[in-house]
Design an enzyme around this catalytic site. Structure first.
Site, PDB file in Angstrom:
ATOM      1  N   TYR A 166       0.813  -1.206   0.000  1.00  0.00           N
ATOM      2  CA  TYR A 166       0.000   0.000   0.000  1.00  0.00           C
ATOM      3  C   TYR A 166       0.851   1.262   0.000  1.00  0.00           C
ATOM      4  CZ  TYR A 166      -4.040  -2.919   0.910  1.00  0.00           C
ATOM      5  OH  TYR A 166      -5.031  -3.859   0.797  1.00  0.00           O
ATOM      6  N   TYR A 193      -6.191  -2.137   9.070  1.00  0.00           N
ATOM      7  CA  TYR A 193      -6.986  -3.208   8.467  1.00  0.00           C
ATOM      8  C   TYR A 193      -7.917  -3.772   9.527  1.00  0.00           C
ATOM      9  CZ  TYR A 193      -8.145  -7.535   5.935  1.00  0.00           C
ATOM     10  OH  TYR A 193      -8.811  -8.558   5.311  1.00  0.00           O
ATOM     11  N   TYR A 217      -6.119 -12.265  13.122  1.00  0.00           N
ATOM     12  CA  TYR A 217      -5.749 -10.894  12.787  1.00  0.00           C
ATOM     13  C   TYR A 217      -6.337  -9.876  13.773  1.00  0.00           C
ATOM     14  CZ  TYR A 217      -4.051  -7.069   9.964  1.00  0.00           C
ATOM     15  OH  TYR A 217      -3.361  -5.957   9.550  1.00  0.00           O
ATOM     16  N   LYS A 231      -3.036  -2.632  15.228  1.00  0.00           N
ATOM     17  CA  LYS A 231      -3.872  -1.783  14.386  1.00  0.00           C
ATOM     18  C   LYS A 231      -4.819  -0.933  15.226  1.00  0.00           C
ATOM     19  CE  LYS A 231      -2.003  -3.118  10.601  1.00  0.00           C
ATOM     20  NZ  LYS A 231      -1.042  -2.198   9.931  1.00  0.00           N
ATOM     21  N   THR A 241       0.289  -9.235  -0.641  1.00  0.00           N
ATOM     22  CA  THR A 241       1.564  -8.583  -0.365  1.00  0.00           C
ATOM     23  C   THR A 241       2.466  -9.582   0.338  1.00  0.00           C
ATOM     24  OG1 THR A 241       0.949  -7.776   1.839  1.00  0.00           O
ATOM     25  CG2 THR A 241       0.364  -6.369  -0.039  1.00  0.00           C
TER      26      THR A 241
END
Length: 406
Positions: free
Chosen positions: A58, A234, A244, A253, A285
């Site tokens: 990104y 995210y 996550y 995050k 990615t």
């Protein structure tokens, strides 16, 4: 000058070498996808931007979209490996060289610095360059860093991040890249984070470094009136949440998003500025492939959405439009800018969850787009890109331009 034929040597989702011509072509593709505006000529034109983590994912997309769509000039910061006698340079090195050349060709004054973005020495180099080359003002800062370790600039200690669930072990399906190039669906159990591991991961991948950058530039009086900054975050799917969003990386995050609130209050008072977290959609990615379950989720999401998936260059083009006033800068109830609605649509997620529940190695090809994913993984390293002749020897020691004394 070193030239040789470069073929991919794979280790799981990684390639040990990168292809300079392929990486340059991939950057050209990003530029075209961003639908560039007419060239801007002259060093005194265009908003000044700083992109931290400008060479991949990104951050790369934000850099290219900013140059192509918003006509920015400024500085990109990254940490990449130069070529040696045995190995090519990293893919990010070649991509940076390609972006630098595109910027030059289109009249954008863009400088790239290679070094430890966590360190105060590089922050000072950037501040000096802003003062000397860009009129002592910064309009935009985008922070896009996903690092496995960090050396604390105050204590000098180096710590590593972990990808673990918080509170209890978690078993998830994951994608395994077999030695024969085929994919397998396996189950893996991740042990819960131990004492201190969440805190260390937050220190490395949370908002600490973002805030240090902003504070350093504030102290140097380099932030323009109306300065805008964002760090990329995210949220993701319920399918991946235990690993996550509810895991150590999710804690980082959340820290980024909380940091945005604090920074926004400071900047609004001091320079009439703003800070916010941008929630992106998922993408292929090197960082995402390293997270258990994410690659498999991506494959299944692609199987549901097909070409309706929005790549990073599209997401970052939309972000620049919002930051520069082309679109309203709307935020959600937690003050975040969202460019992930296409991924988290209720019907899309319901379809992905159904596929997740039933996927096995045997039916993976029926539920997912394997050719697309394989091509995207190779593209990360400059391979498999149409129009590139991989039988031709290429120069591996490609330089990128760094200004004298920078």
């Amino acid at each position: 000058m070193s030239e040789r034929v470069i073929a991919p040597v794979r280790r799981g989702f990684l390639c040990l070498d990168s292809h300079p011509t392929g990486c340059a072509r991939a950057v050209d593709d990003l530029w075209r996808a961003a639908a560039p505006v007419p060239p801007v000529h002259g060093r005194e034109e265009g908003a000044v931007a700083l992109v931290i983590g400008s060479s991949a994912g990104y951050g790369l997309a934000a850099t290219v979209a900013g140059l192509a769509r918003a006509g920015i000039r400024g500085i990109g910061v990254c940490s990449e490996r130069a070529a040696t006698d045995r190995r090519t340079a990293s893919a990010g090195w070649y991509r940076t060289a390609a972006v630098a050349e595109l910027a030059r060709r289109h009249g954008r004054d863009m400088v790239f610095l290679n070094g430890d973005g966590f360190g105060d020495a590089l922050k000072e180099r950037v501040a000096d360059l802003l003062d000397e080359r860009f009129g002592g003002r910064l309009d935009y800062l985008i922070h896009s860093v996903a690092a496995p370790r960090r050396t604390d600039p105050v204590t000098g200690s180096t710590e590593a991040s972990v990808l673990k669930p918080i509170g209890a072990p978690h078993t998830t399906k994951t994608l395994h890249f077999a030695a024969d190039g085929l994919f397998e669906v396996r189950k893996t159990t991740l042990e819960r984070a131990e004492s201190g591991e969440t805190e260390r991961t937050v220190a490395i991948m949370g908002g600490v470094d973002w805030e240090r950058w902003v504070t350093h530039l504030l102290d140097r009086r380099l932030l323009a009136d109306g300065f805008t900054t964002t760090a990329l975050s995210y949220v993701g799917s319920p399918v991946t949440a235990p690993v996550y969003r509810q895991g150590t990386i999710g804690a980082a995050k959340i820290h980024v998003e909380n940091t945005a609130t604090r920074l926004n209050e400071r900047l609004e008072k001091l320079v009439g500025g703003r800070a916010f977290a941008t929630v992106n959609g998922v993408a292929v990615t090197q960082s995402s492939n390293a997270i258990p379950g994410i690659a498999l989720y991506l494959l299944l999401l692609r199987g549901v959405l097909g070409e309706a998936m929005v790549p990073p260059i599209g997401q970052m083009s939309h972000l620049w439009e919002r930051m520069t006033g082309g679109r309203p800068l709307e935020v959600d109830s937690e003050g975040r800018v969202r460019v992930d609605a296409w991924e988290l649509d209720t019907e899309v997620q319901r379809a992905v969850e159904e596929r997740w529940a039933s996927v096995t190695t045997d039916n993976l090809a029926d539920l997912a787009d394997l050719d697309w994913f394989r091509a995207e993984v190779e593209r990360l390293f400059g391979f498999g890109i149409p129009g590139v002749d991989y039988t031709v020897p290429v120069r591996t020691d490609v330089p990128w331009s760094i200004p004298p004394g920078a």
